[in-house]
Design a protein around this motif. Sequence first.
Motif, PDB file in Angstrom:
ATOM      1  N   ALA A  82      51.084  18.581  28.260  1.00  0.00           N
ATOM      2  CA  ALA A  82      52.529  18.739  28.095  1.00  0.00           C
ATOM      3  C   ALA A  82      53.203  18.913  29.458  1.00  0.00           C
ATOM      4  O   ALA A  82      54.292  18.390  29.700  1.00  0.00           O
ATOM      5  N   GLN A  83      52.550  19.626  30.361  1.00  0.00           N
ATOM      6  CA  GLN A  83      53.098  19.846  31.696  1.00  0.00           C
ATOM      7  C   GLN A  83      53.251  18.524  32.447  1.00  0.00           C
ATOM      8  O   GLN A  83      54.268  18.273  33.092  1.00  0.00           O
ATOM      9  N   ASP A  84      52.233  17.665  32.343  1.00  0.00           N
ATOM     10  CA  ASP A  84      52.313  16.356  32.985  1.00  0.00           C
ATOM     11  C   ASP A  84      53.467  15.538  32.422  1.00  0.00           C
ATOM     12  O   ASP A  84      54.225  14.897  33.169  1.00  0.00           O
ATOM     13  N   LEU A  85      53.591  15.551  31.112  1.00  0.00           N
ATOM     14  CA  LEU A  85      54.671  14.813  30.464  1.00  0.00           C
ATOM     15  C   LEU A  85      56.042  15.330  30.904  1.00  0.00           C
ATOM     16  O   LEU A  85      56.964  14.547  31.118  1.00  0.00           O
ATOM     17  N   ALA A  86      56.154  16.642  31.022  1.00  0.00           N
ATOM     18  CA  ALA A  86      57.422  17.240  31.432  1.00  0.00           C
ATOM     19  C   ALA A  86      57.840  16.749  32.810  1.00  0.00           C
ATOM     20  O   ALA A  86      59.027  16.525  33.073  1.00  0.00           O
ATOM     21  N   ILE A  87      56.863  16.557  33.684  1.00  0.00           N
ATOM     22  CA  ILE A  87      57.161  16.115  35.053  1.00  0.00           C
ATOM     23  C   ILE A  87      57.804  14.733  35.054  1.00  0.00           C
ATOM     24  O   ILE A  87      58.867  14.523  35.642  1.00  0.00           O
ATOM     25  N   ILE A  88      57.156  13.773  34.396  1.00  0.00           N
ATOM     26  CA  ILE A  88      57.677  12.407  34.460  1.00  0.00           C
ATOM     27  C   ILE A  88      58.949  12.250  33.639  1.00  0.00           C
ATOM     28  O   ILE A  88      59.853  11.493  34.007  1.00  0.00           O
ATOM     29  N   MET A  89      59.085  13.000  32.554  1.00  0.00           N
ATOM     30  CA  MET A  89      60.330  12.945  31.786  1.00  0.00           C
ATOM     31  C   MET A  89      61.476  13.580  32.561  1.00  0.00           C
ATOM     32  O   MET A  89      62.623  13.127  32.483  1.00  0.00           O
ATOM     33  N   GLN A  90      61.175  14.631  33.335  1.00  0.00           N
ATOM     34  CA  GLN A  90      62.198  15.235  34.176  1.00  0.00           C
ATOM     35  C   GLN A  90      62.618  14.272  35.282  1.00  0.00           C
ATOM     36  O   GLN A  90      63.785  14.221  35.653  1.00  0.00           O
ATOM     37  N   MET A  91      61.671  13.505  35.784  1.00  0.00           N
ATOM     38  CA  MET A  91      62.003  12.474  36.773  1.00  0.00           C
ATOM     39  C   MET A  91      63.008  11.486  36.192  1.00  0.00           C
ATOM     40  O   MET A  91      63.978  11.097  36.851  1.00  0.00           O
ATOM     41  N   TYR A  92      62.810  11.101  34.941  1.00  0.00           N
ATOM     42  CA  TYR A  92      63.762  10.208  34.275  1.00  0.00           C
ATOM     43  C   TYR A  92      65.125  10.873  34.118  1.00  0.00           C
ATOM     44  O   TYR A  92      66.160  10.253  34.378  1.00  0.00           O
ATOM     45  N   VAL A  93      65.125  12.140  33.685  1.00  0.00           N
ATOM     46  CA  VAL A  93      66.386  12.876  33.504  1.00  0.00           C
ATOM     47  C   VAL A  93      67.171  12.920  34.805  1.00  0.00           C
ATOM     48  O   VAL A  93      68.400  12.816  34.820  1.00  0.00           O
ATOM     49  N   GLN A  94      66.455  13.066  35.908  1.00  0.00           N
ATOM     50  CA  GLN A  94      67.095  13.171  37.227  1.00  0.00           C
ATOM     51  C   GLN A  94      67.318  11.807  37.870  1.00  0.00           C
ATOM     52  O   GLN A  94      67.524  11.717  39.081  1.00  0.00           O
ATOM     53  N   GLY A  95      67.311  10.764  37.048  1.00  0.00           N
ATOM     54  CA  GLY A  95      67.662   9.435  37.538  1.00  0.00           C
ATOM     55  C   GLY A  95      66.671   8.857  38.511  1.00  0.00           C
ATOM     56  O   GLY A  95      67.059   8.128  39.437  1.00  0.00           O
ATOM     57  N   GLY A  96      65.387   9.169  38.335  1.00  0.00           N
ATOM     58  CA  GLY A  96      64.352   8.591  39.189  1.00  0.00           C
ATOM     59  C   GLY A  96      63.963   9.449  40.371  1.00  0.00           C
ATOM     60  O   GLY A  96      63.127   9.055  41.181  1.00  0.00           O
ATOM     61  N   LEU A  97      64.541  10.648  40.455  1.00  0.00           N
ATOM     62  CA  LEU A  97      64.277  11.549  41.579  1.00  0.00           C
ATOM     63  C   LEU A  97      63.489  12.761  41.103  1.00  0.00           C
ATOM     64  O   LEU A  97      63.779  13.328  40.049  1.00  0.00           O
ATOM     65  N   PHE A  98      62.482  13.161  41.883  1.00  0.00           N
ATOM     66  CA  PHE A  98      61.737  14.370  41.522  1.00  0.00           C
ATOM     67  C   PHE A  98      61.132  14.990  42.769  1.00  0.00           C
ATOM     68  O   PHE A  98      60.485  14.315  43.578  1.00  0.00           O
ATOM     69  N   ASN A  99      61.372  16.294  42.902  1.00  0.00           N
ATOM     70  CA  ASN A  99      60.823  17.068  44.018  1.00  0.00           C
ATOM     71  C   ASN A  99      61.155  16.431  45.380  1.00  0.00           C
ATOM     72  O   ASN A  99      60.320  16.381  46.283  1.00  0.00           O
ATOM     73  N   THR A 125      68.841   1.839  37.968  1.00  0.00           N
ATOM     74  CA  THR A 125      67.763   1.228  37.188  1.00  0.00           C
ATOM     75  C   THR A 125      67.480   2.056  35.950  1.00  0.00           C
ATOM     76  O   THR A 125      67.360   1.522  34.840  1.00  0.00           O
ATOM     77  N   VAL A 126      67.372   3.365  36.122  1.00  0.00           N
ATOM     78  CA  VAL A 126      67.109   4.258  34.993  1.00  0.00           C
ATOM     79  C   VAL A 126      68.238   4.163  33.972  1.00  0.00           C
ATOM     80  O   VAL A 126      67.997   4.081  32.761  1.00  0.00           O
ATOM     81  N   LYS A 127      69.469   4.136  34.440  1.00  0.00           N
ATOM     82  CA  LYS A 127      70.617   4.036  33.533  1.00  0.00           C
ATOM     83  C   LYS A 127      70.602   2.725  32.763  1.00  0.00           C
ATOM     84  O   LYS A 127      70.918   2.687  31.574  1.00  0.00           O
ATOM     85  N   PRO A 178      66.705  11.089  16.778  1.00  0.00           N
ATOM     86  CA  PRO A 178      65.880  12.208  16.303  1.00  0.00           C
ATOM     87  C   PRO A 178      66.787  13.307  15.739  1.00  0.00           C
ATOM     88  O   PRO A 178      67.255  13.145  14.626  1.00  0.00           O
ATOM     89  N   ALA A 179      67.027  14.391  16.475  1.00  0.00           N
ATOM     90  CA  ALA A 179      67.936  15.441  15.995  1.00  0.00           C
ATOM     91  C   ALA A 179      69.375  14.937  16.087  1.00  0.00           C
ATOM     92  O   ALA A 179      69.715  14.161  16.986  1.00  0.00           O
ATOM     93  N   PRO A 180      70.250  15.364  15.184  1.00  0.00           N
ATOM     94  CA  PRO A 180      71.629  14.864  15.178  1.00  0.00           C
ATOM     95  C   PRO A 180      72.423  15.183  16.438  1.00  0.00           C
ATOM     96  O   PRO A 180      73.355  14.451  16.780  1.00  0.00           O
ATOM     97  N   GLN A 181      72.064  16.266  17.144  1.00  0.00           N
ATOM     98  CA  GLN A 181      72.886  16.711  18.261  1.00  0.00           C
ATOM     99  C   GLN A 181      72.458  16.177  19.626  1.00  0.00           C
ATOM    100  O   GLN A 181      73.057  16.520  20.637  1.00  0.00           O
ATOM    101  N   VAL A 182      71.439  15.319  19.667  1.00  0.00           N
ATOM    102  CA  VAL A 182      71.086  14.728  20.960  1.00  0.00           C
ATOM    103  C   VAL A 182      72.228  13.827  21.403  1.00  0.00           C
ATOM    104  O   VAL A 182      72.962  13.279  20.576  1.00  0.00           O
ATOM    105  N   SER A 183      72.393  13.660  22.690  1.00  0.00           N
ATOM    106  CA  SER A 183      73.486  12.831  23.188  1.00  0.00           C
ATOM    107  C   SER A 183      73.148  11.349  23.036  1.00  0.00           C
ATOM    108  O   SER A 183      71.978  10.972  22.921  1.00  0.00           O
ATOM    109  N   ALA A 184      74.173  10.518  23.052  1.00  0.00           N
ATOM    110  CA  ALA A 184      73.983   9.073  22.946  1.00  0.00           C
ATOM    111  C   ALA A 184      73.242   8.521  24.159  1.00  0.00           C
ATOM    112  O   ALA A 184      72.650   7.446  24.096  1.00  0.00           O
ATOM    113  N   SER A 185      73.263   9.261  25.268  1.00  0.00           N
ATOM    114  CA  SER A 185      72.574   8.809  26.483  1.00  0.00           C
ATOM    115  C   SER A 185      71.098   9.199  26.494  1.00  0.00           C
ATOM    116  O   SER A 185      70.361   8.818  27.406  1.00  0.00           O
ATOM    117  N   SER A 186      70.657   9.941  25.486  1.00  0.00           N
ATOM    118  CA  SER A 186      69.272  10.410  25.460  1.00  0.00           C
ATOM    119  C   SER A 186      68.311   9.294  25.091  1.00  0.00           C
ATOM    120  O   SER A 186      68.720   8.260  24.553  1.00  0.00           O
TER     121      SER A 186
END
Length: 447
Positions: free
Chosen positions: A314-331, A340-342, A377-385
């Motif tokens: 789960a920790q590994d997954l969190a890293i790469i998904m966070q990279m996506y959330v941050q528009g391709g940037l991490f650490n 590109t991500v958008k 998935p859940a009703p309250q996720v944003s359209a950009s998710s």
Amino acid sequence: MRNYLFILFGLFCLIAVAQKGEEKHLLLPVGSSLQKASLATYELDSIAIYSKTDSIITNGIKKEAFPGAQILVAKEGNIIFHNAYGFHTYDSIQPVALDDVYDLASVTKILGPLPAIMKLVEEGKLNLDVPFSTYWKPWKRKKDKATITLREILAHQAGLEPYIVFLSKTLKNNGRFKKRFIRRTPNKRFSNKAFDGIYVKNRFHRKMYRMINRSDVSSEKKYKYSGLSFLIFPELITQLTGTPYAEYMQENFYKPLGMKTFGFLPSTKNFSNNIVPTELDTIYRHTLTQGWVHDENASLLGGISGNAGLFGTAQDLAIIMQMYVQGGLFNGKRYLQENTVKEFTRVQYPENDNRRGLGFDKPYLDNDQFTLANAYPAPQVSASSFGHSGFTGTFVWADPEHQLVYIFLSNRVYPTRENRNIYDLNIRPAIQQVFYKAFDNVLQHTP
């Protein structure tokens, strides 16, 4: 001296303010690595969250949706919830641990070939809007495939067949392996290990490619999920980069991101982590599948594929998904361009009632108008998710608008893939909704 004392006093005030702010709301700068924080950091009701989550999971285990599960939630790069439930199997011997490694199944699609494709598009080695046959030459000779674009393929808008059961080509009528395709012991021509005592012919992938190349294409251009192209993407990535697909992913993404257990063929590595089993296979392996990819098509490719095959924590997954959330940037390091991500995470064909991005799954169109039972998935996720689910019971979702990462890991196919209670009980969206409602409650009570 007075100036010196003034500076010291100023520093003392800044430290005091920072410490006070930490207690209430810890914010990490964009591009930073994942940190741990408590639910109280965001003024969330931890008792309510744990109570509701535990209730949903306990009911799932009781109804045998899965023997155990794991949930991780990150907000603004802070892991605010990471909890394990139940056991690896229903005998209750091995409890689920936070560092367990899971077979991610189709989540592989967005964390395996997709980041490579995104990078190759940036480098001008792939174009989303020219015929895919420009790169995959056999399709030039196929009238129904010659003009299909990579954009259509990734958005599941190309009309490709959903799935081909390649395993059927390897089995006799009595269920035994055809020796021309699979052997029990390895040799020079059979070195692709699919499982203990199962070695696939080195050239079998060519048969798979030929069958994909010859497969039917629907003349109607509408949303139709297909995993076939993800079986050939690794070969294409290898050809375009000059580096074997799995090695390319390690060098360009997983290793620099710090994903310690992420990758293919975990049984061949010396991880101390436990690997969660999947199915008691009665057709192919005739035993419990553990440490080897559950998906048969990926297995016949030696466990390294684009449709399935990735394992990780789960920790590994969190890293790469966070990279996506941050528009391709991490650490502090950029892996992909923000544009590109958008582009890859936006809905491509809404006019055709197709919710998909490029490779990424998206919420239902007008998802916020649905109840929990009917939303995805859940009703309250944003359209950009965006995110993806996996056949083995895995699910990852990223929401840039809310700066949330949600990860659900389970082995719902244990002991059999026929078990569909994880879907019938709507477990994964229900837990996801718990956190969105919790954040809503904070906003409603904020002056």
